[in-house]
Design a protein around this motif. Structure first.
Motif, mmCIF file in Angstrom:
data_model
loop_
_atom_site.group_PDB
_atom_site.id
_atom_site.type_symbol
_atom_site.label_atom_id
_atom_site.label_comp_id
_atom_site.label_asym_id
_atom_site.label_seq_id
_atom_site.Cartn_x
_atom_site.Cartn_y
_atom_site.Cartn_z
ATOM 1 N N PRO A 148 0.815 -1.224 0.000
ATOM 2 C CA PRO A 148 0.000 0.000 0.000
ATOM 3 C C PRO A 148 0.846 1.271 0.000
ATOM 4 C CG PRO A 148 -0.401 -1.293 2.006
ATOM 5 C CD PRO A 148 0.493 -2.097 1.127
ATOM 6 N N TRP A 149 2.037 1.227 0.600
ATOM 7 C CA TRP A 149 2.922 2.405 0.553
ATOM 8 C C TRP A 149 3.253 2.751 -0.891
ATOM 9 C CZ3 TRP A 149 7.252 0.981 4.621
ATOM 10 C CH2 TRP A 149 6.684 0.955 5.911
ATOM 11 N N ALA A 150 3.551 1.735 -1.713
ATOM 12 C CA ALA A 150 3.901 1.975 -3.111
ATOM 13 C C ALA A 150 2.701 2.500 -3.895
ATOM 14 C CB ALA A 150 4.435 0.689 -3.747
ATOM 15 N N LEU A 151 1.534 1.912 -3.681
ATOM 16 C CA LEU A 151 0.325 2.388 -4.360
ATOM 17 C C LEU A 151 0.041 3.844 -4.006
ATOM 18 C CD1 LEU A 151 -1.833 -0.805 -3.861
ATOM 19 C CD2 LEU A 151 -1.264 0.198 -6.086
ATOM 20 N N GLN A 152 0.140 4.149 -2.721
ATOM 21 C CA GLN A 152 -0.143 5.513 -2.273
ATOM 22 C C GLN A 152 0.897 6.498 -2.784
ATOM 23 O OE1 GLN A 152 0.160 6.508 1.989
ATOM 24 N NE2 GLN A 152 -1.977 7.161 1.777
ATOM 25 N N ASP A 153 2.156 6.123 -2.740
ATOM 26 C CA ASP A 153 3.221 7.014 -3.201
ATOM 27 C C ASP A 153 3.091 7.272 -4.702
ATOM 28 O OD1 ASP A 153 5.685 8.451 -2.321
ATOM 29 O OD2 ASP A 153 6.609 7.191 -3.852
ATOM 30 N N TYR A 154 2.588 6.316 -5.439
ATOM 31 C CA TYR A 154 2.347 6.487 -6.874
ATOM 32 C C TYR A 154 1.209 7.480 -7.116
ATOM 33 C CZ TYR A 154 1.480 5.295 -11.759
ATOM 34 O OH TYR A 154 1.297 5.348 -13.128
ATOM 35 N N GLY A 155 0.253 7.525 -6.168
ATOM 36 C CA GLY A 155 -0.867 8.455 -6.296
ATOM 37 C C GLY A 155 -2.243 7.840 -6.147
ATOM 38 N N PHE A 156 -2.311 6.522 -5.934
ATOM 39 C CA PHE A 156 -3.622 5.886 -5.781
ATOM 40 C C PHE A 156 -4.213 6.175 -4.402
ATOM 41 C CE2 PHE A 156 -1.946 3.080 -9.183
ATOM 42 C CZ PHE A 156 -2.940 3.337 -10.119
ATOM 43 N N LYS A 157 -5.496 6.513 -4.402
ATOM 44 C CA LYS A 157 -6.228 6.771 -3.165
ATOM 45 C C LYS A 157 -7.301 5.704 -2.923
ATOM 46 C CE LYS A 157 -5.516 11.753 -3.434
ATOM 47 N NZ LYS A 157 -4.401 11.727 -2.544
ATOM 48 N N VAL A 158 -7.728 5.051 -4.011
ATOM 49 C CA VAL A 158 -8.799 4.056 -3.953
ATOM 50 C C VAL A 158 -8.394 2.863 -4.808
ATOM 51 C CG1 VAL A 158 -11.235 3.609 -4.495
ATOM 52 C CG2 VAL A 158 -10.545 5.892 -3.696
ATOM 53 N N VAL A 159 -8.666 1.656 -4.306
ATOM 54 C CA VAL A 159 -8.485 0.430 -5.089
ATOM 55 C C VAL A 159 -9.805 -0.326 -5.030
ATOM 56 C CG1 VAL A 159 -7.181 -1.698 -5.415
ATOM 57 C CG2 VAL A 159 -6.027 0.314 -4.483
ATOM 58 N N ILE A 160 -10.328 -0.681 -6.202
ATOM 59 C CA ILE A 160 -11.604 -1.387 -6.309
ATOM 60 C C ILE A 160 -11.339 -2.769 -6.890
ATOM 61 C CG2 ILE A 160 -13.897 -1.370 -7.387
ATOM 62 C CD1 ILE A 160 -13.560 1.730 -7.641
ATOM 63 N N SER A 161 -11.898 -3.796 -6.272
ATOM 64 C CA SER A 161 -11.716 -5.168 -6.745
ATOM 65 C C SER A 161 -12.868 -6.025 -6.221
ATOM 66 C CB SER A 161 -10.374 -5.713 -6.223
ATOM 67 O OG SER A 161 -10.202 -7.064 -6.582
ATOM 68 N N PRO A 162 -13.152 -7.155 -6.875
ATOM 69 C CA PRO A 162 -14.157 -8.057 -6.317
ATOM 70 C C PRO A 162 -13.684 -8.699 -5.013
ATOM 71 C CG PRO A 162 -13.730 -8.599 -8.627
ATOM 72 C CD PRO A 162 -12.689 -7.608 -8.187
ATOM 73 N N SER A 163 -12.344 -8.873 -4.868
ATOM 74 C CA SER A 163 -11.822 -9.491 -3.646
ATOM 75 C C SER A 163 -10.366 -9.080 -3.434
ATOM 76 C CB SER A 163 -11.924 -11.017 -3.726
ATOM 77 O OG SER A 163 -11.184 -11.513 -4.826
ATOM 78 N N PHE A 164 -10.022 -9.017 -2.162
ATOM 79 C CA PHE A 164 -8.664 -8.658 -1.749
ATOM 80 C C PHE A 164 -8.148 -9.718 -0.779
ATOM 81 C CE2 PHE A 164 -10.752 -4.564 -2.478
ATOM 82 C CZ PHE A 164 -9.796 -3.854 -3.187
ATOM 83 N N ALA A 165 -6.840 -9.853 -0.710
ATOM 84 C CA ALA A 165 -6.247 -10.631 0.373
ATOM 85 C C ALA A 165 -6.487 -9.851 1.662
ATOM 86 C CB ALA A 165 -4.758 -10.817 0.128
ATOM 87 N N ASP A 166 -6.816 -10.553 2.745
ATOM 88 C CA ASP A 166 -7.221 -9.898 3.991
ATOM 89 C C ASP A 166 -6.163 -8.955 4.558
ATOM 90 O OD1 ASP A 166 -9.712 -11.072 3.992
ATOM 91 O OD2 ASP A 166 -9.131 -12.723 5.310
ATOM 92 N N ILE A 167 -4.916 -9.394 4.612
ATOM 93 C CA ILE A 167 -3.869 -8.549 5.216
ATOM 94 C C ILE A 167 -3.671 -7.293 4.380
ATOM 95 C CG2 ILE A 167 -1.422 -8.402 5.813
ATOM 96 C CD1 ILE A 167 -1.574 -11.394 6.558
ATOM 97 N N PHE A 168 -3.620 -7.449 3.064
ATOM 98 C CA PHE A 168 -3.474 -6.286 2.197
ATOM 99 C C PHE A 168 -4.651 -5.327 2.384
ATOM 100 C CE2 PHE A 168 -4.570 -4.075 -1.701
ATOM 101 C CZ PHE A 168 -3.405 -3.381 -1.956
ATOM 102 N N TYR A 169 -5.850 -5.866 2.431
ATOM 103 C CA TYR A 169 -7.070 -5.070 2.594
ATOM 104 C C TYR A 169 -6.973 -4.202 3.855
ATOM 105 C CZ TYR A 169 -12.181 -4.292 2.970
ATOM 106 O OH TYR A 169 -13.443 -3.750 3.068
ATOM 107 N N ASN A 170 -6.590 -4.804 4.966
ATOM 108 C CA ASN A 170 -6.464 -4.046 6.217
ATOM 109 C C ASN A 170 -5.290 -3.073 6.190
ATOM 110 O OD1 ASN A 170 -8.707 -4.993 7.793
ATOM 111 N ND2 ASN A 170 -7.690 -6.963 7.824
ATOM 112 N N ASN A 171 -4.188 -3.455 5.538
ATOM 113 C CA ASN A 171 -3.050 -2.548 5.420
ATOM 114 C C ASN A 171 -3.410 -1.299 4.621
ATOM 115 O OD1 ASN A 171 -1.182 -3.932 6.983
ATOM 116 N ND2 ASN A 171 -0.286 -5.017 5.254
#
Length: 194
Positions: free
Chosen positions: A87-110
């Motif tokens: 999530p640090w990399a996604l956020q640093d790139y500029g993403f604020k929202v991620v939409i998906s049908p399913s996420f891995a639980d740890i990633f989702y909470n992170n």
């Protein structure tokens, strides 16, 4: 952290299932301890050719996807290891929202813990968004307060979110910030028990 109340931004589609955290941020870039500076390594092995040039076939390198702040991804996004660097990399790139049908639980909470709003949507709705984002510049509005996603073409979807995480994101709090809201009581307790 920055609060998220209503966010309108360009959406990029990533029609790849089981995108794991090693694909999001490869292991060789995990030597830093700061939360910043990881965006340039996001999806490194897909984003760049072996010679370091941009891979023109990669989704985020498409001209209409550059500057996207919303990522729409296929099933099981963020699987693999529990690295918070993803999530640090996604956020640093500029993403604020991620939409998906399913996420891995740890990633989702992170994501929540690091100020990114992960949204689970129905598979058909996600693939509709990916298809729209693949064609041209495509904007979505994500209203966290009302828990709705809309576009200018009439798309509308509701999403669920745990009330705890909703309040955290609406106020721009992380767990340390939440604790510091009780700083006066903590100080009072420390003084009484010194």
């Amino acid at each position: 952290m920055e609060p998220i109340v209503v966010h309108t931004g360009k959406a990029a589609g990533m029609n790849r299932v089981n995108v794991d955290t090693d694909q999001i941020i490869p292991k060789q870039f995990l030597k830093r301890i700061e939360r910043t500076g990881f965006g340039k390594f996001l999806f490194f092995d897909w984003r760049y050719n072996a010679d370091g040039t941009d891979n023109p076939n990669f989704e985020l390198n498409q001209l209409h996807n550059q500057g996207s702040t919303i990522l729409v991804a296929a099933h099981n996004f963020g699987c693999g290891s529990s690295r918070e660097h993803a999530p640090w990399a996604l956020q640093d790139y500029g993403f604020k929202v991620v939409i998906s049908p399913s996420f891995a639980d740890i990633f989702y909470n992170n994501c929540f813990k690091n100020g990114i709003l992960p949204i689970r949507l129905d598979e058909n709705q996600v693939y509709e968004l990916i298809e729209k984002a693949d064609k041209d510049i495509y904007e979505l509005t994500v209203n966290l307060k009302d828990q709705k996603i809309t576009d200018a073409e009439g798309f509308e979807a509701s999403f669920e979110i745990d009330p705890y995480w909703k309040e955290m994101l609406l106020n721009g709090w992380d767990e340390i910030g939440l604790t510091l809201r009780y700083e006066d009581k903590i100080t009072e307790y420390e003084k009484a028990n010194a």
